[in-house]
Design a protein around this motif. Structure first.
Motif, short mmCIF file in Angstrom:
data_model
loop_
_atom_site.label_atom_id
_atom_site.label_comp_id
_atom_site.label_asym_id
_atom_site.label_seq_id
_atom_site.Cartn_x
_atom_site.Cartn_y
_atom_site.Cartn_z
N TYR A 1 0.84 -1.20 0.00
CA TYR A 1 0.00 0.00 0.00
C TYR A 1 0.87 1.26 0.00
O TYR A 1 0.67 2.17 -0.81
N ALA A 2 1.85 1.30 0.90
CA ALA A 2 2.73 2.47 0.97
C ALA A 2 3.48 2.67 -0.34
O ALA A 2 3.62 3.80 -0.82
N TRP A 3 3.95 1.56 -0.91
CA TRP A 3 4.66 1.65 -2.19
C TRP A 3 3.74 2.24 -3.27
O TRP A 3 4.17 3.08 -4.06
N SER A 4 2.49 1.81 -3.28
CA SER A 4 1.56 2.32 -4.30
C SER A 4 1.31 3.81 -4.12
O SER A 4 1.21 4.54 -5.11
N VAL A 5 1.21 4.28 -2.89
CA VAL A 5 1.02 5.71 -2.64
C VAL A 5 2.20 6.50 -3.19
O VAL A 5 2.02 7.49 -3.91
N ILE A 6 3.40 6.05 -2.89
CA ILE A 6 4.60 6.76 -3.35
C ILE A 6 4.73 6.68 -4.86
O ILE A 6 4.97 7.70 -5.53
N SER A 7 4.57 5.49 -5.43
CA SER A 7 4.76 5.36 -6.88
C SER A 7 3.69 6.11 -7.66
O SER A 7 4.00 6.74 -8.68
N GLU A 8 2.44 6.10 -7.19
CA GLU A 8 1.39 6.86 -7.88
C GLU A 8 1.62 8.36 -7.76
O GLU A 8 1.38 9.11 -8.72
N THR A 9 2.10 8.80 -6.62
CA THR A 9 2.39 10.23 -6.45
C THR A 9 3.59 10.64 -7.30
O THR A 9 3.60 11.73 -7.89
N ALA A 10 4.57 9.78 -7.41
CA ALA A 10 5.73 10.06 -8.28
C ALA A 10 5.28 10.15 -9.73
O ALA A 10 5.74 11.03 -10.48
N LYS B 1 2.32 11.02 -10.75
CA LYS B 1 1.58 12.29 -10.83
C LYS B 1 2.54 13.47 -10.97
O LYS B 1 2.31 14.38 -11.77
N LEU B 2 3.65 13.43 -10.23
CA LEU B 2 4.65 14.49 -10.31
C LEU B 2 5.26 14.54 -11.71
O LEU B 2 5.40 15.61 -12.31
N ARG B 3 5.61 13.39 -12.24
CA ARG B 3 6.18 13.35 -13.61
C ARG B 3 5.16 13.85 -14.64
O ARG B 3 5.51 14.59 -15.56
N ALA B 4 3.90 13.46 -14.48
CA ALA B 4 2.88 13.83 -15.45
C ALA B 4 2.56 15.32 -15.40
O ALA B 4 2.34 15.94 -16.45
N ASN B 5 2.53 15.90 -14.20
CA ASN B 5 2.15 17.32 -14.12
C ASN B 5 3.32 18.25 -14.42
O ASN B 5 3.11 19.43 -14.68
N GLY B 6 4.54 17.74 -14.36
CA GLY B 6 5.70 18.55 -14.68
C GLY B 6 5.97 19.69 -13.72
O GLY B 6 6.83 20.51 -13.96
N GLY B 7 5.22 19.74 -12.64
CA GLY B 7 5.38 20.82 -11.67
C GLY B 7 6.42 20.50 -10.62
O GLY B 7 7.12 19.47 -10.70
N PRO B 8 6.50 21.34 -9.62
CA PRO B 8 7.51 21.14 -8.58
C PRO B 8 7.14 20.09 -7.55
O PRO B 8 8.00 19.58 -6.85
N ASP C 1 14.04 10.09 -7.58
CA ASP C 1 14.69 11.39 -7.70
C ASP C 1 13.77 12.50 -7.20
O ASP C 1 13.45 13.46 -7.92
N VAL C 2 13.31 12.34 -5.96
CA VAL C 2 12.42 13.29 -5.32
C VAL C 2 12.85 13.49 -3.88
O VAL C 2 13.67 12.75 -3.35
N LYS C 3 12.27 14.48 -3.26
CA LYS C 3 12.34 14.68 -1.82
C LYS C 3 10.95 14.34 -1.31
O LYS C 3 9.95 14.85 -1.81
N LEU C 4 10.87 13.47 -0.32
CA LEU C 4 9.60 13.02 0.22
C LEU C 4 9.33 13.75 1.53
O LEU C 4 10.23 13.93 2.35
N ALA C 5 8.10 14.19 1.72
CA ALA C 5 7.70 14.83 2.96
C ALA C 5 6.37 14.24 3.40
O ALA C 5 5.56 13.79 2.58
N PHE C 6 6.15 14.28 4.71
CA PHE C 6 4.97 13.65 5.29
C PHE C 6 4.35 14.61 6.29
O PHE C 6 5.05 15.20 7.11
N PHE D 1 8.54 16.04 -3.98
CA PHE D 1 9.02 17.30 -4.50
C PHE D 1 10.21 17.07 -5.42
O PHE D 1 11.09 16.27 -5.10
N SER D 2 10.22 17.77 -6.54
CA SER D 2 11.38 17.68 -7.41
C SER D 2 12.58 18.27 -6.66
O SER D 2 12.40 19.09 -5.76
N PRO D 3 13.79 17.85 -7.01
CA PRO D 3 14.98 18.33 -6.28
C PRO D 3 15.11 19.86 -6.26
O PRO D 3 15.65 20.41 -5.31
#
Length: 128
Positions: A33-42, A44-51, A86-91, A100-102
C-alpha cells in the motif's frame, strides 16, 4: 516488524552491502500500500511537470496506515525511495504525502513548515 525480509536478502546483508534494487523490491513487497502511494504520487509528479505532487488519500485500513507510517518513518526506506524516484519526500499528518522535485526547495520548505502543519489539522484525523 517493518519489512518481511527474504532469507537471500538477509544473507546478502550479513555478507556486506545490500543493493538498492534488492532493498526497493523488499520495500515494495513488504509494504504494497505504501509503495503504491509513493509510486502513484511520483507518476503524478512526472505527469504534471510541476515542482510537487501531493497525495491526500486516507488509507483505507489500519494495515494501510501502518505501512505508510513505517515507510515514511524509516530514514533508510525514505532515502531509498527518494533516490529511486529522484524526489524529496515529505509527510504531514497521518496521510498527506508530498513528493518534490529536487529543485522545489521553496515548495518543500512551505510543506514542511509549522504553519502548513497547523493549517492541515482536521478534526476527523485526530486519532489517526
Amino acid at each position: 516488524m517493518s519489512l518481511t525480509v527474504p532469507s537471500a536478502l538477509l544473507e546478502q546483508a550479513r555478507a556486506g552491502e545490500v543493493s538498492d534494487e534488492d532493498f526497493l523490491r523488499c520495500i515494495e513487497s513488504s509494504l504494497p500500500y505504501a509503495w503504491s502511494v509513493i509510486s502513484e504520487t511520483a507518476e503524478k509528479l512526472r505527469a504534471n511537470g510541476g515542482p510537487s505532487a501531493i497525495n491526500e488519500n486516507v488509507p483505507p485500513t489500519e494495515e494501510a496506515w501502518g505501512q505508510l507510517f513505517r515507510l515514511v518513518a524509516s530514514d533508510s526506506m525514505r532515502a531509498a525511495v527518494e533516490k529511486h524516484y529522484d524526489v524529496k519526500l515529505a509527510f504531514q499528518n497521518c496521510c498527506k504525502v508530498g513528493l518534490f522535485s529536487p529543485s522545489a526547495t521553496e515548495e518543500y520548505r512551505e510543506f514542511t513548515s509549522a504553519r502548513a502543519q497547523v493549517l492541515n489539522q482536521k478534526p476527523e484525523l485526530l486519532n489517526c
